[in-house]
Design a protein around this motif. Structure first.
Motif, PDB file in Angstrom:
ATOM      1  N   THR A  62       0.769  -1.339  -0.100  1.00  0.00           N
ATOM      2  CA  THR A  62       0.077  -0.140  -0.151  1.00  0.00           C
ATOM      3  C   THR A  62       0.963   1.179  -0.072  1.00  0.00           C
ATOM      4  O   THR A  62       2.069   1.095   0.253  1.00  0.00           O
ATOM      5  CB  THR A  62      -0.831  -0.028   1.274  1.00  0.00           C
ATOM      6  N   GLY A  63       0.277   2.424  -0.137  1.00  0.00           N
ATOM      7  CA  GLY A  63       0.907   3.862  -0.323  1.00  0.00           C
ATOM      8  C   GLY A  63       1.439   4.185   1.135  1.00  0.00           C
ATOM      9  O   GLY A  63       0.810   3.661   2.185  1.00  0.00           O
TER      10      GLY A  63
ATOM     11  N   ILE B 276       4.086  -5.830   7.309  1.00  0.00           N
ATOM     12  CA  ILE B 276       3.338  -4.657   7.908  1.00  0.00           C
ATOM     13  C   ILE B 276       2.238  -4.369   7.225  1.00  0.00           C
ATOM     14  O   ILE B 276       1.003  -4.222   7.556  1.00  0.00           O
ATOM     15  CB  ILE B 276       4.364  -3.138   8.036  1.00  0.00           C
ATOM     16  N   MET B 277       2.440  -3.837   6.041  1.00  0.00           N
ATOM     17  CA  MET B 277       1.423  -3.549   5.002  1.00  0.00           C
ATOM     18  C   MET B 277       0.249  -4.531   4.830  1.00  0.00           C
ATOM     19  O   MET B 277      -0.839  -4.355   4.802  1.00  0.00           O
ATOM     20  CB  MET B 277       1.954  -3.146   3.664  1.00  0.00           C
TER      21      MET B 277
ATOM     22  N   ARG C 232      -0.341  -6.996   7.049  1.00  0.00           N
ATOM     23  CA  ARG C 232      -1.208  -7.118   8.081  1.00  0.00           C
ATOM     24  C   ARG C 232      -2.299  -6.147   8.278  1.00  0.00           C
ATOM     25  O   ARG C 232      -3.306  -6.314   8.596  1.00  0.00           O
ATOM     26  CB  ARG C 232      -0.409  -7.130   9.426  1.00  0.00           C
ATOM     27  N   LEU C 233      -1.861  -4.924   8.031  1.00  0.00           N
ATOM     28  CA  LEU C 233      -2.836  -3.807   8.123  1.00  0.00           C
ATOM     29  C   LEU C 233      -4.020  -4.064   6.750  1.00  0.00           C
ATOM     30  O   LEU C 233      -5.071  -3.643   7.283  1.00  0.00           O
ATOM     31  CB  LEU C 233      -2.327  -2.406   7.760  1.00  0.00           C
TER      32      LEU C 233
ATOM     33  N   ILE D 104      -6.281  -6.577   8.565  1.00  0.00           N
ATOM     34  CA  ILE D 104      -7.022  -5.986   9.615  1.00  0.00           C
ATOM     35  C   ILE D 104      -8.247  -5.293   8.931  1.00  0.00           C
ATOM     36  O   ILE D 104      -9.397  -5.539   9.344  1.00  0.00           O
ATOM     37  CB  ILE D 104      -6.325  -5.299  10.393  1.00  0.00           C
ATOM     38  N   LYS D 105      -7.791  -4.731   7.772  1.00  0.00           N
ATOM     39  CA  LYS D 105      -8.860  -3.740   7.314  1.00  0.00           C
ATOM     40  C   LYS D 105      -9.990  -4.610   6.594  1.00  0.00           C
ATOM     41  O   LYS D 105     -11.001  -4.418   6.983  1.00  0.00           O
ATOM     42  CB  LYS D 105      -8.075  -2.906   6.121  1.00  0.00           C
TER      43      LYS D 105
ATOM     44  N   GLN E  28     -12.072  -6.158   9.473  1.00  0.00           N
ATOM     45  CA  GLN E  28     -13.233  -5.036  10.100  1.00  0.00           C
ATOM     46  C   GLN E  28     -14.029  -4.635   9.064  1.00  0.00           C
ATOM     47  O   GLN E  28     -14.781  -3.681   9.311  1.00  0.00           O
ATOM     48  CB  GLN E  28     -12.104  -3.949  10.614  1.00  0.00           C
ATOM     49  N   SER E  29     -13.820  -4.734   7.707  1.00  0.00           N
ATOM     50  CA  SER E  29     -14.832  -4.245   6.777  1.00  0.00           C
ATOM     51  C   SER E  29     -15.906  -4.990   6.688  1.00  0.00           C
ATOM     52  O   SER E  29     -16.951  -4.794   5.964  1.00  0.00           O
ATOM     53  CB  SER E  29     -14.221  -3.965   5.347  1.00  0.00           C
ATOM     54  N   LYS E  30     -15.818  -6.202   6.952  1.00  0.00           N
ATOM     55  CA  LYS E  30     -16.749  -7.112   6.778  1.00  0.00           C
ATOM     56  C   LYS E  30     -18.005  -6.920   7.526  1.00  0.00           C
ATOM     57  O   LYS E  30     -18.272  -6.274   8.487  1.00  0.00           O
ATOM     58  CB  LYS E  30     -16.619  -8.839   7.456  1.00  0.00           C
TER      59      LYS E  30
END
Lengths: 556, 556
Positions: B397-398, B543-544, B546-547, B550-551, B554-556
C-alpha cells in the motif's frame, strides 16, 4: 460574608482568556477571550521582516491587552464587585520567553530593538534553536551531567537555554541588552504585582532547575559558550517560588489596567498544562492527566523521583506542592487534525458539512465514527510537529502507511486520531516500565471536551477508562483555583490546592470505557505502530532528518 | 488510388474510443469516445447486488456500444467513405477476461447468469484473486516451474489463471457453464470477424504461454486444483497468433453494427499498452516506452531473452514481431494523482482553480512547479494500488513520510509524482542489472501529453531525456497502425510494423532533458526511496499486509 470569587487567566498560543469563578462551587460566572492581534509570528515581524523556518514569536503587548480587556469584560458580564474578587491565578504557554530590561520592559517595546526578531517573545513552539539543543545535549552527555536523566536523557529546543543561546549566538547585542530572560507567565505576574518571581514549574520543567541541586553548574554553561558562564546569575534568577504560593498583590497601576482592586492576591504563575490538576479533581499520585489541545501534555504525580527515558521532566513541587510532578507530551495533536482539515478534505465534505450546519470536524467525526477500529487499514506516526515524548526529537516528521486509492478522508482523519492515541499509550507504558504507576486516566482540554470519538478511541487504545474534566476552560478554571489558594482561607479562599480542587474542580459524569472488541484490534495496530516507531524514531531516524535537511537546503 | 485510412479502437478502463487515421501520414481525422455506461463495477452489480472488496467487473455490452457508436461517429465526422477504410486494429486493457459460451456469448448476457458476479467481465484491476495468485506462485515455486523466471518470479493476481481459479472456487457452476475464458480484446475481434483468435501478447504476458514451451503442464494445473487439470484445453485455446497478423475481416453482421464494409481487414488484438510502440516511432531494442495513464506500463525490446526479477514478463513477438518484448509496470500513477485531487485538496484551491478557469490538476501543477526538488521534505512509496514491478505484490500500500503541519497540498501532490518517477527508476535499474539495456526513454499516454511537470520530474529522476510521442490517442493511433499492417501493402497498408510506425507514428519536437541540479537532489531522495522500498516492500512487508488483513476483517 458575601460570596467570594477568583479570576483565572489562561494565556494560550493564539489568545488569552479570563474566567470568573465562584470560590465555593467552582461555578464559572463569566468568561472572556482576547485574540492576540499579532497571533503567532512565524513568517514575519510586524514591520514585514521575513523570519526563517521554524521561528515562532509573539508580541507581549498582546498579553497586556488580555489583562486590559478580558478582566474588565468578566467583571462587567458577571456584575461581581471587585471587592469580592479575592485572588487571581495566571497560567501560560511554556517555555515562552521574554527578553526584558531590569524594570521588566520587553526589549521589543524599545524603539531601537523593535526591528530585531530576537527582541520579541520566543513562543514555546519556536523550534529554530534545535542545533543549540542538540549541542547542549551532546556536551551534557559528554560531561556526564547527572540532571539529563531527570529530563528523559535530552532537553528540548523549546526550553529556555537553547532559546537564550540562540539569541547570544545570532544577536549578541540583544543578549547583552537583556537584563533578564523570563517566562511570559512570570512576566505577566510581574506586570500585575510589580514583583519579579520565578515559578518552580517552568524553572524545573524548562530551565533545568532542581530543588536540591539548583541549576547546572557554571562550568557546564561555560563549556557551551564562554559567554554563557554567568547566564543564570546574569540573566535569570535563583530565587524560585513553589507552586501554590502567593506572588504578590495587584498594584495600583495594575488595578487601573484591569479594574481589579489593588491588593488582590495573585498566585505564583503556572504553566497552562501543569496548572490543570485541581481542575479535574485529581487528588494524588498514579492519576494521569492528559490535556489535549493543539498539542498534548501528560502529567502525573508520584511520591518518588524516578528516571524515565524520553519524558519531558520530573520536578518536585512542580505541579502541586508535596509531590514529584512528571511531564511528558505530544507536540502535535489538535494541530494535526486541523492540518488535515485545512489541507486534505474534499470540497464535497465541506459542502455537506455546511448544508448540515455542522463544522467540518464534526462532519469528519461522524464519518470516522462509522468506521470500525482498523477498517481504515492505516497506521500513522503522530510526529507532524516532531516527537516530544518519548523520543524527544523535533526533527521527526509525520508518516502514514496503508494508503490506497480507496482511502477516504475519514479514514485518514481517524488514523490521525488513532496515532495520537498510540503516542499516548507509548508514554503511559514508558512511565510504567520505569517505576511511575499510571492507574487512572483523566482528559482535559478542548478536544477532550468537544470530541467524544477521540476520547473513545483513547479509551480503546490505552485500555483504561477515560474521565473528562476541567470544563470548557480547564486551565483558566485551574488558575482561578490557584488564585483561591493564593488568597488563602483568611480572605475566603483555601489553604490547600487539593481541597480547593475538590470544591471548585469539574469532572463530567460520563466516563469513556474501553470497548473490548476495538481494544483487541488496537492491540494489533499498536504493535504495528511500535514497529514503525522503532524504525523511524530510533533505528532509521536519519531518514526523516535527511529529508528535513534536504527540505531546509532547498527552501533557501 | 484514393487516400486510404484505418481505424484504431482503444478500449480503456472507463471508455472506448475510435480514431480514424490517414495511412500515409498518420493524421488523425476524427476521434470519438464512448463512456461505458456501466463503468467499473467495483461496489455492486447492475441489479444492486453488493460486491466484495477488491472486485472490479465490467459489462461487455459497453464494448459492443463502443463499436456501434464510436465507429459510425468517426466515419460521419471525417466524411471518409467506408470503401477507403482498409483496416481496423483493436487494443484493450488486459488481463480483462470474459467468460463466454462456445459461440462467444458472454454468460452475463444470459438471463440465468446475470445475477451472478462471476458471469461478468473481470477487469484487469479486479484484485480479489490475490489468494489464488499467492497459492499459484507458491506451488509453482515448490514444483520448480521454470516459467516463473520469465515473469520476474511471480505472476500477478490480475492474470487469467488466478481469475479463472477464483471463478472455479467461488462459482463452480459458472466455471462449468463457460466454454471459454477469453481476453476482452480477442472477444471484441471475434465480434467483428466471427473468428476466435488469441493474440500472443496477452497469451504470453497474462496467460503464461511461451512460443517454444506453450502453457504450463497439465500436472501443474492439476496440483492447483484437480478440476483445473484441463483448463487450457477446456477453457482457453492453444492456437496463439503473433502480433502484426490479420485476424480476419469484418462480417456482414459487424458491418451493420459499425458502418464499415464487410471484408475490411481486422488485426489480431493487442494490449492497450503494448500496442503503442509504433505510435511513438520506436524502431528497435534498448528504447523504453513508458505509457503513463491511470497506471503505467514500461515496455522494451531486446534481442535476447533474459530473466529479470520482478518484471511482468518477457514474450517473444509479444510487442512487435521479431523481438523479445519485456513488460514492467506501476499499478497506480494517474490514479494516485486523481485520488489525491478527489480526497486531499483544500476547498480554496478548488475555488482558485475555478476562478482561474483551469483544472485542479493544472492548479496544483502550477503550485508544485514552484517547488524545488526536495523542498517538500517528503518521500512516498507509489503503491496506492499495490506494486506491479519490481515487487509484484498487490497487497502493498501507499506510504508517505516527512509530513509536518507546514506540508501543503502541492507538497504532497509533487511527492506523489516523484514517487511514481522513483518507481520507474527502480524498474529501469532492474532491467539494466539483468542484461536488458535501457538507452532511451519514451513516454506516451494522457499524463505524458498533458503534464510537462510530470515529464520533467521523470527526466530529472531517471537522468535520461524523456521523449513524448503517440499523440493524444496513442493506443488508438497504434491500433490504427496495426490495422494498416493487417491490411497489408496490397490493400494500401504496410507489411512491416516499424515502417508503418515511422510513417504514421508521432513524436513531439520537445524533449525533456534532465536538470542536473534537480537530478542531484533526486539522487539523494531516491536513496531514501530505496531504503523505504526495501523496508516496506521486502524486509517488513508484512506490516502492509497485516494492516490490509485487519482492514478486510473489519470491513466485513
Amino acid at each position: 460574608m458575601s460570596k467570594k470569587y477568583t479570576i483565572g487567566l489562561d494565556f494560550g498560543t493564539l489568545s488569552g482568556r479570563a474566567v470568573l469563578v465562584d470560590v465555593q462551587t467552582g461555578e464559572e460566572l463569566a468568561t472572556a477571550t482576547h485574540n492576540y492581534s499579532h497571533g503567532v509570528m512565524d513568517k514575519k515581524l510586524p514591520n514585514g521582516k521575513k523570519l526563517p523556518l521554524d521561528w515562532a514569536l509573539q508580541h507581549p503587548q498582546d498579553y497586556i491587552d488580555v489583562l486590559s480587556t478580558a478582566i474588565p469584560s468578566v467583571l462587567k458580564q458577571s456584575g461581581v464587585s471587585p471587592n469580592d474578587i479575592i485572588g487571581v491565578g495566571v497560567d501560560f504557554t511554556a517555555c515562552t520567553v521574554v527578553p526584558v530590561k531590569s524594570d521588566g520592559t520587553p526589549l521589543c517595546f524599545i524603539d531601537q530593538y523593535k526591528e530585531e526578531p530576537h527582541s520579541y517573545v520566543k513562543l514555546w513552539k519556536h523550534h529554530a534553536a534545535q542545533d543549540k539543543a542538540n549541542k547542549l545535549n551532546e556536551i551534557a552527555e559528554q560531561m556526564g551531567e547527572e540532571w539529563l536523566g531527570r529530563y528523559g536523557g535530552k532537553i528540548s529546543s523549546e526550553w529556555i537555554f537553547p532559546k537564550i543561546w540562540q539569541v547570544l549566538d545570532e544577536a549578541p547585542h540583544i543578549y547583552d541588552e537583556a537584563d533578564y530572560f523570563i517566562e511570559a507567565s512570570d512576566w505577566t505576574v510581574w506586570q500585575l504585582t510589580d514583583v519579579h518571581t520565578r515559578n518552580v514549574c517552568t524553572a524545573g520543567f524548562k530551565a533545568i532547575w532542581h530543588k536540591q541541586e539548583g541549576y547546572p553548574d557554571k562550568s557546564f554553561f561555560k563549556s557551551l559558550d564562554p559567554r554563557l558562564e554567568n547566564v543564570v546569575d546574569g540573566k535569570l534568577s535563583i530565587d524560585i517560588t513553589p507552586i501554590g504560593q502567593r506572588a504578590g498583590e495587584i498594584t495600583e497601576k495594575a488595578a487601573k489596567l484591569t479594574g481589579l482592586n489593588a491588593g488582590t492576591a495573585v498566585a505564583i504563575a503556572h504553566a497552562d498544562a501543569h496548572v490543570c490538576f485541581p481542575a479535574v479533581k485529581i487528588d494524588g499520585p498514579g492519576k494521569m492527566l492528559d490535556i489535549i489541545g493543539t498539542s498534548s501534555c501528560h502529567l502525573i504525580l508520584s511520591e518518588e523521583e524516578q528516571r524515565v527515558p524520553g519524558i519531558c521532566g520530573v520536578v518536585e513541587d512542580g505541579i502541586v506542592p508535596g509531590y514529584f510532578g512528571y511531564e511528558a507530551g505530544q507536540n502535535c495533536v489538535g494541530d494535526t487534525f486541523a492540518w488535515f482539515v485545512d489541507n486534505c478534505v474534499p470540497v464535497e465534505y465541506h459542502e455537506k458539512a455546511k448544508s448540515e450546519g455542522i463544522s467540518i470536524h464534526e462532519y469528519l467525526t461522524q464519518k470516522a465514527e462509522n468506521l470500525k477500529a482498523g477498517e481504515n487499514g492505516l497506521v500513522a506516526l503522530d510526529w507532524w510537529n516532531g516527537n516530544r515524548s518519548t523520543l524527544v526529537d523535533v526533527d521527526l516528521t509525520g508518516m502514514i502507511v496503508g494508503l490506497t486509492i480507496q482511502t477516504k478522508a475519514e479514514d485518514i482523519y481517524r488514523a490521525l486520531i488513532e496515532s495520537t492515541a498510540y503516542g499516548t499509550r507509548k508514554i503511559i507504558e514508558t512511565f510504567r516500565k520505569n517505576g511511575v504507576p499510571v492507574n487512572e486516566f483523566f482528559a482535559s482540554g478542548g478536544i477532550a471536551q468537544k470530541n467524544p470519538l477521540v476520547m473513545q478511541i483513547y479509551a480503546d487504545v490505552i485500555k483504561m477508562p477515560v474521565k473528562v474534566g476541567g470544563g470548557s476552560q480547564g486551565p483558566a478554571l485551574a488558575s482561578a483555583i490557584f488564585g483561591a489558594v493564593a488568597a488563602g482561607s483568611e480572605r475566603g479562599g483555601y489553604d490547600d490546592v487539593f481541597v480547593a480542587g475538590q470544591a471548585m474542580g469539574k469532572l463530567e459524569d460520563k466516563v469513556y470505557y474501553p470497548n473490548i472488541t476495538n481494544a483487541n484490534v488496537y492491540d494489533q495496530l499498536y504493535r504495528e505502530y511500535t514497529t514503525l516507531y522503532h524504525h523511524f524514531g530510533i533505528e532509521y531516524k536519519q531518514i526523516m532528518k535527511r529529508l528535513k535537511n534536504i527540505k531546509i537546503e532547498q527552501s533557501k
